[in-house]
Design a protein around this motif. Structure first.
Motif, mmCIF file in Angstrom:
data_model
loop_
_atom_site.group_PDB
_atom_site.id
_atom_site.type_symbol
_atom_site.label_atom_id
_atom_site.label_comp_id
_atom_site.label_asym_id
_atom_site.label_seq_id
_atom_site.Cartn_x
_atom_site.Cartn_y
_atom_site.Cartn_z
ATOM 1 N N ASN A 111 8.400 -3.217 3.437
ATOM 2 C CA ASN A 111 7.592 -3.696 4.561
ATOM 3 C C ASN A 111 8.314 -3.551 5.889
ATOM 4 O O ASN A 111 7.688 -3.302 6.921
ATOM 5 C CB ASN A 111 7.170 -5.151 4.346
ATOM 6 C CG ASN A 111 6.086 -5.268 3.295
ATOM 7 O OD1 ASN A 111 5.395 -4.303 2.975
ATOM 8 N ND2 ASN A 111 5.935 -6.458 2.734
ATOM 9 N N ALA A 112 9.634 -3.717 5.874
ATOM 10 C CA ALA A 112 10.400 -3.556 7.112
ATOM 11 C C ALA A 112 10.345 -2.109 7.605
ATOM 12 O O ALA A 112 10.387 -1.859 8.814
ATOM 13 C CB ALA A 112 11.849 -3.975 6.883
ATOM 14 N N ARG A 113 10.220 -1.157 6.704
ATOM 15 C CA ARG A 113 10.165 0.264 7.065
ATOM 16 C C ARG A 113 8.733 0.770 7.267
ATOM 17 O O ARG A 113 8.540 1.881 7.749
ATOM 18 C CB ARG A 113 10.812 1.107 5.967
ATOM 19 C CG ARG A 113 12.268 0.869 5.815
ATOM 20 C CD ARG A 113 12.796 1.753 4.726
ATOM 21 N NE ARG A 113 14.201 1.481 4.464
ATOM 22 C CZ ARG A 113 14.894 2.102 3.543
ATOM 23 N NH1 ARG A 113 14.320 3.020 2.790
ATOM 24 N NH2 ARG A 113 16.152 1.811 3.364
ATOM 25 N N TRP A 114 7.746 -0.007 6.867
ATOM 26 C CA TRP A 114 6.339 0.439 6.908
ATOM 27 C C TRP A 114 5.902 0.679 8.345
ATOM 28 O O TRP A 114 6.109 -0.140 9.222
ATOM 29 C CB TRP A 114 5.456 -0.616 6.251
ATOM 30 C CG TRP A 114 3.976 -0.369 6.411
ATOM 31 C CD1 TRP A 114 3.154 -0.938 7.335
ATOM 32 C CD2 TRP A 114 3.152 0.476 5.623
ATOM 33 N NE1 TRP A 114 1.869 -0.496 7.167
ATOM 34 C CE2 TRP A 114 1.840 0.377 6.122
ATOM 35 C CE3 TRP A 114 3.402 1.320 4.547
ATOM 36 C CZ2 TRP A 114 0.783 1.084 5.578
ATOM 37 C CZ3 TRP A 114 2.339 2.020 4.010
ATOM 38 C CH2 TRP A 114 1.049 1.900 4.519
ATOM 39 N N ASP A 115 5.298 1.839 8.584
ATOM 40 C CA ASP A 115 4.744 2.167 9.895
ATOM 41 C C ASP A 115 3.382 2.816 9.664
ATOM 42 O O ASP A 115 3.295 3.962 9.224
ATOM 43 C CB ASP A 115 5.678 3.120 10.647
ATOM 44 C CG ASP A 115 5.164 3.465 12.035
ATOM 45 O OD1 ASP A 115 4.147 2.867 12.474
ATOM 46 O OD2 ASP A 115 5.770 4.330 12.691
ATOM 47 N N PHE A 116 2.348 2.071 9.943
ATOM 48 C CA PHE A 116 0.985 2.556 9.714
ATOM 49 C C PHE A 116 0.727 3.839 10.498
ATOM 50 O O PHE A 116 0.040 4.735 10.033
ATOM 51 C CB PHE A 116 -0.034 1.476 10.110
ATOM 52 C CG PHE A 116 -1.458 1.865 9.858
ATOM 53 C CD1 PHE A 116 -2.037 1.676 8.616
ATOM 54 C CD2 PHE A 116 -2.225 2.439 10.863
ATOM 55 C CE1 PHE A 116 -3.347 2.044 8.373
ATOM 56 C CE2 PHE A 116 -3.541 2.807 10.633
ATOM 57 C CZ PHE A 116 -4.105 2.610 9.384
ATOM 58 N N TYR A 151 -1.498 0.850 -4.737
ATOM 59 C CA TYR A 151 -0.302 0.071 -4.441
ATOM 60 C C TYR A 151 0.926 0.530 -5.218
ATOM 61 O O TYR A 151 0.825 1.031 -6.326
ATOM 62 C CB TYR A 151 -0.532 -1.407 -4.776
ATOM 63 C CG TYR A 151 -1.764 -1.976 -4.137
ATOM 64 C CD1 TYR A 151 -1.783 -2.271 -2.791
ATOM 65 C CD2 TYR A 151 -2.911 -2.215 -4.886
ATOM 66 C CE1 TYR A 151 -2.913 -2.796 -2.187
ATOM 67 C CE2 TYR A 151 -4.044 -2.736 -4.298
ATOM 68 C CZ TYR A 151 -4.044 -3.027 -2.944
ATOM 69 O OH TYR A 151 -5.159 -3.536 -2.364
ATOM 70 N N PHE A 152 2.080 0.297 -4.564
ATOM 71 C CA PHE A 152 3.360 0.260 -5.268
ATOM 72 C C PHE A 152 3.565 -1.201 -5.649
ATOM 73 O O PHE A 152 3.120 -2.104 -4.938
ATOM 74 C CB PHE A 152 4.516 0.677 -4.341
ATOM 75 C CG PHE A 152 4.535 2.124 -3.956
ATOM 76 C CD1 PHE A 152 4.682 3.111 -4.912
ATOM 77 C CD2 PHE A 152 4.439 2.499 -2.623
ATOM 78 C CE1 PHE A 152 4.735 4.446 -4.560
ATOM 79 C CE2 PHE A 152 4.482 3.828 -2.260
ATOM 80 C CZ PHE A 152 4.623 4.805 -3.234
ATOM 81 N N PRO A 208 0.827 -1.213 0.000
ATOM 82 C CA PRO A 208 0.000 0.000 0.000
ATOM 83 C C PRO A 208 0.855 1.255 0.000
ATOM 84 O O PRO A 208 1.920 1.292 0.604
ATOM 85 C CB PRO A 208 -0.825 -0.115 1.276
ATOM 86 C CG PRO A 208 -0.130 -1.114 2.117
ATOM 87 C CD PRO A 208 0.658 -1.993 1.224
ATOM 88 N N LYS A 209 0.355 2.289 -0.683
ATOM 89 C CA LYS A 209 1.115 3.536 -0.780
ATOM 90 C C LYS A 209 1.137 4.301 0.533
ATOM 91 O O LYS A 209 2.146 4.895 0.892
ATOM 92 C CB LYS A 209 0.523 4.417 -1.889
ATOM 93 C CG LYS A 209 0.766 3.863 -3.271
ATOM 94 C CD LYS A 209 0.319 4.844 -4.326
ATOM 95 C CE LYS A 209 0.697 4.307 -5.705
ATOM 96 N NZ LYS A 209 0.390 5.241 -6.766
ATOM 97 N N ASP A 210 0.009 4.315 1.237
ATOM 98 C CA ASP A 210 -0.110 5.146 2.430
ATOM 99 C C ASP A 210 -1.252 4.593 3.274
ATOM 100 O O ASP A 210 -2.109 3.879 2.760
ATOM 101 C CB ASP A 210 -0.397 6.593 1.981
ATOM 102 C CG ASP A 210 -0.375 7.574 3.120
ATOM 103 O OD1 ASP A 210 -1.457 8.080 3.478
ATOM 104 O OD2 ASP A 210 0.721 7.829 3.658
#
Length: 195
Positions: free
Chosen positions: A57-62, A45-46, A36-38
């Motif tokens: 995904n490792a950097r993703w923070d909702f 999506y990217f 997901p982009k944001d």
């Protein structure tokens, strides 16, 4: 003989992935994984290759960029799947009305009738639960059992004012009624004081 597994593995590329290259800057690998982009654009999506989707995904923070209050509100909304909720027995802040429900089998009326019958039996049992010597006196004062001393006193004052000989100008029936009220009050008060 070993059977080939047809089960989709978690790291396999998305079968619906478009024919395109990875969206990571300077990557020329085939894109097969979406992300997901944001948090506000979860359906946009990217498309990344396996290596870059893992890094993304490792950097993703909702919750990135949200205040603690906004995070708390988001968590509370997630408890009810982002749907409004209200107190049980009400509908959107309005009281629940059984009459508005379509009831082709008449189940609610049967339940309502059973509840009413149970209430009648309960009140009858409570009335019968009064000590036998007090039942006539309770009827005289138009009171139900069980009762409190404060309720008894309030009812007595009301009937005493109504039937007192001074307020009824010597009416014999009012005087007799006043005596009956006094006897009933004294009997019930003595019983309540002994409890």
């Amino acid at each position: 003989m070993r059977r080939k597994s047809t089960r989709h593995r978690a790291f396999d590329p998305d079968p619906d992935a478009p024919e395109r290259y990875c969206d990571w800057p300077d990557c020329t690998n085939q894109a097969g994984y979406r992300a997901p982009k944001d948090r506000t654009q979860l359906r946009q999506y990217f498309w990344f290759c396996l290596e870059h989707v893992r890094e993304y995904n490792a950097r993703w923070d909702f919750y990135k960029g949200m205040t603690p209050g906004q995070i708390e509100a988001q968590l509370r909304a997630d408890v009810s799947w982002q749907r409004p909720s209200w107190k049980l027995g009400t509908r959107g802040g309005q009281d629940f009305n059984e009459e508005e429900i379509l009831d082709p089998l008449d189940l609610l009326n049967a339940t309502r009738a059973r509840r009413a019958q149970a209430a009648r039996h309960r009140s009858k049992r409570e009335a019968e639960a009064a000590p036998p010597g007090l039942r006539d006196h309770l009827r005289t004062l138009s009171l139900d059992w069980p009762l409190t001393l404060d309720l008894l006193k309030a009812r007595y004052r009301e009937l005493a004012r109504k039937h007192h000989p001074d307020t009824n100008a010597g009416d014999r029936e009012a005087e007799d009624r006043f005596k009956t009220v006094n006897v009933a009050y004294a009997t019930i008060r003595a019983h309540l004081s002994s409890l």
